[in-house]
Design an enzyme around this catalytic site. Structure first.
Site, PDB file in Angstrom:
ATOM      1  CD  GLU A   1     103.905 110.231   7.430  1.00  0.00           C
ATOM      2  OE1 GLU A   1     104.787 110.401   6.448  1.00  0.00           O
ATOM      3  OE2 GLU A   1     103.087 110.844   7.752  1.00  0.00           O
TER       4      GLU A   1
ATOM      5  CG  HIS B   1     103.147 113.173   4.525  1.00  0.00           C
ATOM      6  ND1 HIS B   1     104.038 113.147   5.501  1.00  0.00           N
ATOM      7  CD2 HIS B   1     103.224 114.922   4.521  1.00  0.00           C
ATOM      8  CE1 HIS B   1     104.529 113.989   6.137  1.00  0.00           C
ATOM      9  NE2 HIS B   1     103.950 115.291   5.670  1.00  0.00           N
TER      10      HIS B   1
END
Length: 528
Positions: A262, A281
């Site tokens: 990420e 997220h």
């Protein structure tokens, strides 16, 4: 008394700083620091409050010479090197419940979005189309939802799914049959779950055991037409295999809020795949959750730094602020007993038993055990505390056994520590007086009452006349003042023990001199 000093190094609700200040801590708010900037200043702080941006790596922890606690506002602690923190004696806390509802609701939202293909329909409608015939969804009513992980968040998802009239099955090694009944779910193994579920959601941390828990092999065994949702941690699903099985139509849809890396690369293979939904997220991203976790981590850290309470720690037992005052004298006693056997034992200690009797047996045992190990493990390192002592004990292969006897013996309350040595088992025991003062009451099977404080001298000998006078004369000639004098013996003329508190340390030369006194077997300086 100096106030504990806390650094908030990530963006956090401003009320967190207010809570720290109100509860007796000095606090600095410095979000957005580089790693080098953090390393340069972290040595000033007793506590570090973070979210996901700050990476608490080994080199950061090595620079944190005063740090006692790291608090993560949120669930995941992938950004904290917990083993290294444990080895440094630093408590690591998170807030596992502050964003549970938010994350569970996001999973439910993604289930509904997959079922009705809402993101794709929205994009095309806003682009000027009216693609009514291109989107045929499915109802969730009557479908089977498979939960991988039925802890706090998973159980909330189960409750919401049951409200949508779904059937819920769950795989979780820690889910008891009684808890499954309470939740209204059917407990199954992982193989049965992937074969039966119409929707699968993941609610488990990322560990060596859970990494790629939905591997290519398991994804291929899933029921054809399954839809998969992951709002937990990246790395739980094989993303390459997921792409292939979405393309083949075996998997009807997938929604990921988290990725293995990420942020994911712009050319991530899943991007643009039909029936794939992703969010950046956002599981914990609601106003309520952000406030909740910030306030919770501030309360937990301040409670620990000011009162000694331990809540939601990942590397030591929990100890509430209410328990702490009651347990504090027991922990002091336990640490002294552990230190005593640690200083007297020879060689490695493969086994240790910690036994409580009477009132001590009614208490939370984990802090008592941790305190014994902290005292004991100081024979290896002076930087040991209750956090890293169990870590060091495991590292050395020590077997730790807890024994609880609620019956009262001679004493209203008793803590006994027994270690296995090359000479056999050696045991010491202590109690608390009515004023809470810890007192040694038994040593190696011999009754002896003594305070364990400051510099002391342990002498074992055969009980014979004139011994006490000889030792006293040697210490007197060396200008060593005796504070207290404690004697115990197994029988007249048999094995005896002398514990002396002295006002100054006893030199090695003086110890050699005492060793030469007739009938002396061993002389050992002690420090408490």
């Amino acid at each position: 008394m100096t106030k504990p000093k806390v650094l908030i190094s990530d963006k956090m609700d401003p009320n967190a700083a207010r809570i720290f200040a109100e509860r007796g801590c000095d606090v600095d708010v410095k979000p957005g620091m580089t790693k080098d900037e953090l390393i340069a200043c972290i040595g000033e702080y007793d506590g570090l409050a973070i979210r996901s941006a700050t990476k608490v790596t080994a080199d950061v922890l090595d620079a944190a010479t005063k740090l006692k606690v790291v608090g993560r506002a949120g669930i995941g602690v992938d950004n904290v090197d917990i083993p290294h923190a444990s080895s440094k004696g630093i408590v690591v806390m998170n807030t596992p419940f502050g964003n549970s509802i938010t994350t569970a609701e996001h999973a439910i939202a993604l289930i509904m979005a997959l079922a009705r293909q809402i993101p794709a329909a929205d994009r095309r409608t806003q682009a000027g189309e009216w693609p009514k015939n291109d989107f045929m969804g499915v109802e969730v009513t009557g479908k089977t939802l498979g939960l991988i992980g039925a802890g706090n968040i998973g159980s909330i998802v189960a409750s919401r799914a049951l409200g949508l009239k779904m059937k819920v099955i769950a795989y979780d090694p820690f889910l008891t049959p009684e808890r499954a009944v309470e939740l209204g779910v059917e407990k199954v193994d992982l193989g049965a779950l992937v074969e039966r579920a119409d929707f699968i959601t993941l609610h488990t941390p990322l560990t060596d055991e859970t990494r790629n828990i939905l591997s290519r092999d398991r994804l291929e065994k899933c029921k054809k037409g399954v839809r998969i949702v992951n709002c937990a941690r990246g790395g739980l699903v094989d993303e390459v295999a997921l792409k292939d099985l979405l393309d083949s139509g075996h998997i009807a849809g997938a929604a990921l809020d988290v990725f293995e890396v990420e942020p994911p690369a712009k050319d991530h293979p899943l991007f643009g795949t039909p029936n794939f939904i992703c969010t950046p997220h956002l599981g914990a991203s609601t106003t309520e959750a952000q406030v909740n976790v910030a306030l919770q981590v501030a309360e937990q850290m301040a409670d620990f730094l000011v009162n000694g309470g331990v809540t939601n720690a990942l590397n030591m037992p929990s100890l509430s602020a209410e328990e702490a005052p009651k347990l504090k004298p027991y922990m002091a006693l336990a640490e002294k007993l552990g230190s005593l056997v640690g200083q007297l034992a020879h060689g490695d200690l493969p086994k240790i038993s910690i036994e409580t009797e009477g009132a001590a047996a009614q208490l939370n045992q984990k802090p008592i055990v941790g305190a014994v190990l902290a005292g004991l493990m100081r024979r290896y390192s002076q930087s040991v505390n209750m956090v890293n002592a169990p870590f060091l004990a495991r590292e050395r292969g020590m077997e730790v056994r807890e024994i609880r006897n609620e019956r009262e013996g001679i004493y209203h309350t008793l803590v006994r520590v027994t270690v296995e040595t090359s000479q056999g088992s050696r045991s010491v025991a202590g109690t608390l007086f009515s004023n809470g003062a810890p007192r040694l009451v038994e040593m190696f099977g011999i009754s002896i009452e003594a305070d364990l404080e400051g510099d002391m001298l342990y002498i074992s000998n055969t009980d014979m006349p004139g011994f006490i006078g000889s030792v006293g004369a040697i210490l007197g000639e060396a200008n060593i003042n005796i504070g207290t004098f404690h004697l115990g013996r197994r029988e007249a003329g048999g094995e005896a023990i002398l514990l002396l508190s002295v006002d100054s340390p006893v030199s090695a030369d003086l110890i050699d001199k005492i060793c030469k006194v007739r009938n002396v077997k061993r002389v050992q300086p002690l420090k408490f």
